[in-house]
Every structure is written in structure tokens, then in C-alpha cells.
Scaffold this active site. Structure first.
Site, short mmCIF file in Angstrom:
data_model
loop_
_atom_site.label_atom_id
_atom_site.label_comp_id
_atom_site.label_asym_id
_atom_site.label_seq_id
_atom_site.Cartn_x
_atom_site.Cartn_y
_atom_site.Cartn_z
N LYS A 1 20.72 -1.25 7.85
CA LYS A 1 21.08 -0.12 8.72
C LYS A 1 22.53 0.28 8.46
O LYS A 1 23.41 -0.57 8.36
CB LYS A 1 20.90 -0.53 10.17
CG LYS A 1 21.42 0.48 11.20
CD LYS A 1 22.05 -0.22 12.38
CE LYS A 1 23.25 -1.03 11.96
NZ LYS A 1 24.33 -1.14 12.92
N ASP B 1 20.09 -3.04 18.29
CA ASP B 1 19.80 -2.35 17.03
C ASP B 1 18.34 -2.45 16.62
O ASP B 1 17.94 -1.81 15.63
CB ASP B 1 20.67 -2.91 15.90
CG ASP B 1 22.09 -2.36 15.91
OD1 ASP B 1 22.29 -1.27 16.49
OD2 ASP B 1 22.98 -3.00 15.33
#
Length: 294
Positions: free
Chosen positions: A11, A138
Site C-alpha cells: 500500500k 489499513d
């Protein structure tokens, strides 16, 4: 026997704006998130009970596997889905841990996608989403694993049509604890964040028909509010950003998440590959990857 595979992509926070701190203590964020081609790999084989083995060049970074986010994600989904089919997971670990690129969160999200597939559950099933939210801030965005706007404390995710962007990811191998970065910002519950002079979080994001240059301009108008704080904690981050920014073909260098991984956006894959090779040669102990974001 069911055998399934998933990639747990790194990410990257192309922008990360701190809006304030909520009454529950979590920071209110707005972040344009994309995912890199580089990834961990997770294999699932259906069995009588859960197990986890770790291989790969960064297997040693995983530590105690009972605390691994793969195990946590499986446990959280099992609490929500009666008689959940589970089994043996093998994690091929390539991404650095605690590096601002959601390596563990991506592994957890890949676990949920694998279990959803093995149990004929939609990935957007409320139980899968709830398990992702419980696993970590996340994990919901990593569950989608494609470009999106992440808001709140990570629970609100909106897909965006970001074009593929060539990039180089660099981690200098220094720790930057997320809690220390947010603590250094110094917001109390209920307080709003004052952005740098002249900065704004109100960005007009391009549409699906917009060219990559429009997206790059919008990304450049944003920032990572955690970057100045992280640089004070680990000054080597500034060195990484400078090296990326000075590389031929680099159009933007910025830190991802709370660090220490930084990224450079490049005009072509070829220039990204050349820059990555040069950085690897000059800094052989750093983690350096030429990739693409989407």
C-alpha cells in the site's frame, strides 16, 4: 482439497492529510491510496484447522506467528462466520514490516479474501468488512487492493480510477513507530489539524477520462502531513527523498504512511528501473523496488 492464492500488494499513500483527532482518540485522515506491483504472496489449503507457515526473504521479520495479522484476520472472521472453513496458510514474505506500506495489513486482507473465496462469501459481505475493520486501520483499504480514497480512521473507502503510475519504493531499514509519529503531531481528542501555510485538503480529483498528467498534478497539490514529523525522528528519510527527487525522470518524491518507506513517481518504467538499479548499487542494505502503482 481447495488450494487458493492471493497477492498482498504493498500500500502506498500518495497523499495523507490529517484532518483532526476524533473524540474516540483516533485521528481523522483523508488519503489517496494506491497499490504497488510488489507484494507478499499467500497460499491457502483447506484443512481441519488453522495453521501458518512463513517463507521468503523477510520471513524472519514476522516474529511470533501467534501475533501475525494473518492469524488475527482468520480469528476475527471465524468469530463472525459460524463453522468457517479454515486451513493451512503459507505466507511468502517479501515486503518490509512496519514500513508505512501496510505489509501486515495487506497480508491480513489477503487472508480475508482467501477465506471469503473458500467459504463462498462475497468480499464485500458485512462480516468480512467488519473483520477487516477490527483487524487494523489499513486492512479495509488493503481488502480492496486498488486505488481509492481512504477516510476517517480507515473505515471509509471509495474506489478511484487512478491510471498506472511508474514508481520506485525505497525503505532505508530504520524504524518509525506509528504511535510516535502521531504523538509528535500533538493533537488532543476533538482538535483539528492546521495544515502548512497555503496547503489545503480540498483537492479536485480527476475522473476516469483524465490523463495521467492531471492525476500527477492533483497528487502534487497534496502532501503527507506525517512526513515532517517522521523526518525529525529518522533524518535518513530526508536523504531518501532527496535521492529519489534528484533521479532522472522523477516527477515527485514523498513518504508513504508514517514511514520510513518513500516513493518516487517516474515518467516511464524505464527511468524507474534505472533509478532503482542506481539506488540499490549505492545503498545495498536498503530495500529498493521499481514498480507500478494502480
Amino acid at each position: 482439497m481447495t488450494v487458493l492464492k492471493e497477492r498482498a500488494r504493498a500500500k502506498v499513500n500518495l497523499t495523507l492529510h490529517v484532518l483532526g483527532r476524533r473524540g474516540d482518540g483516533y485521528h481523522d485522515l483523508e488519503s489517496l491510496v494506491a497499490f504497488a506491483d510488489c507484494a507478499d504472496a499467500l497460499t491457502f489449503s483447506e484443512g481441519e484447522s488453522f495453521s501458518l507457515a512463513v517463507t521468503g526473504p523477510r520471513a524472519a521479520d514476522c516474529g511470533d506467528l501467534t501475533d501475525n495479522l494473518v492469524a488475527k484476520a482468520e480469528r476475527l472472521l471465524a468469530e463472525r462466520v459460524p463453522k468457517l472453513k479454515s486451513g493451512a496458510f503459507v505466507l511468502d514474505k517479501h515486503l518490509p514490516a512496519a514500513a508505512g506500506i501496510g505489509g501486515g495489513s495487506a497480508d491480513a486482507a489477503a487472508t480475508l479474501r482467501l477465506l471469503a473465496g473458500a467459504n463462498d462469501i462475497a468480499r464485500d459481505d458485512v462480516r468480512v468488512i467488519a473483520a477487516a475493520q477490527a483487524a487494523g486501520a489499513d486492512v479495509p483499504v488493503c481488502l480492496l487492493s486498488s486505488a481509492c480514497m481512504m477516510r476517517g480512521a480507515g473505515e471509509r473507502v471509495t474506489p478511484l480510477p487512478l491510471p498506472r503510475l511508474p514508481c520506485v519504493l525505497v525503505n532505508p531499514g530504520v524504524p518509525v513507530p506509528t504511535k510516535d509519529v502521531f504523538a509528535a503531531i500533538g493533537l488532543k481528542a476533538g482538535e483539528t489539524f492546521t495544515p502548512p501555510s497555503g496547503a489545503t485538503a480540498d483537492i479536485a480529483w480527476p475522473t476516469a477520462s483524465s490523463p495521467p498528467t492531471a492525476w500527477l498534478a492533483a497528487i502534487k497539490s497534496g502532501r503527507n502531513d506525517l512526513e515532517p514529523v517522521a523526518v525529525k525522528i529518522q533524518p535518513v528519510i530526508a536523504e531518501v527523498l532527496a535521492l529519489l527527487g534528484s533521479a532522472k525522470g522523477c516527477t515527485l518524491s514523498r513518504m508513504s504512511g508514517s514511514g520510513a518507506t518513500c516513493f518516487g513517481l517516474f515518467d516511464t518504467d524505464a527511468s524507474a528501473a534505472t533509478a532503482a538499479a542506481s539506488l540499490k548499487s549505492a545503498h545495498p542494505t536498503w530495500w529498493v523496488e521499481a514498480s507500478g502503482l494502480s
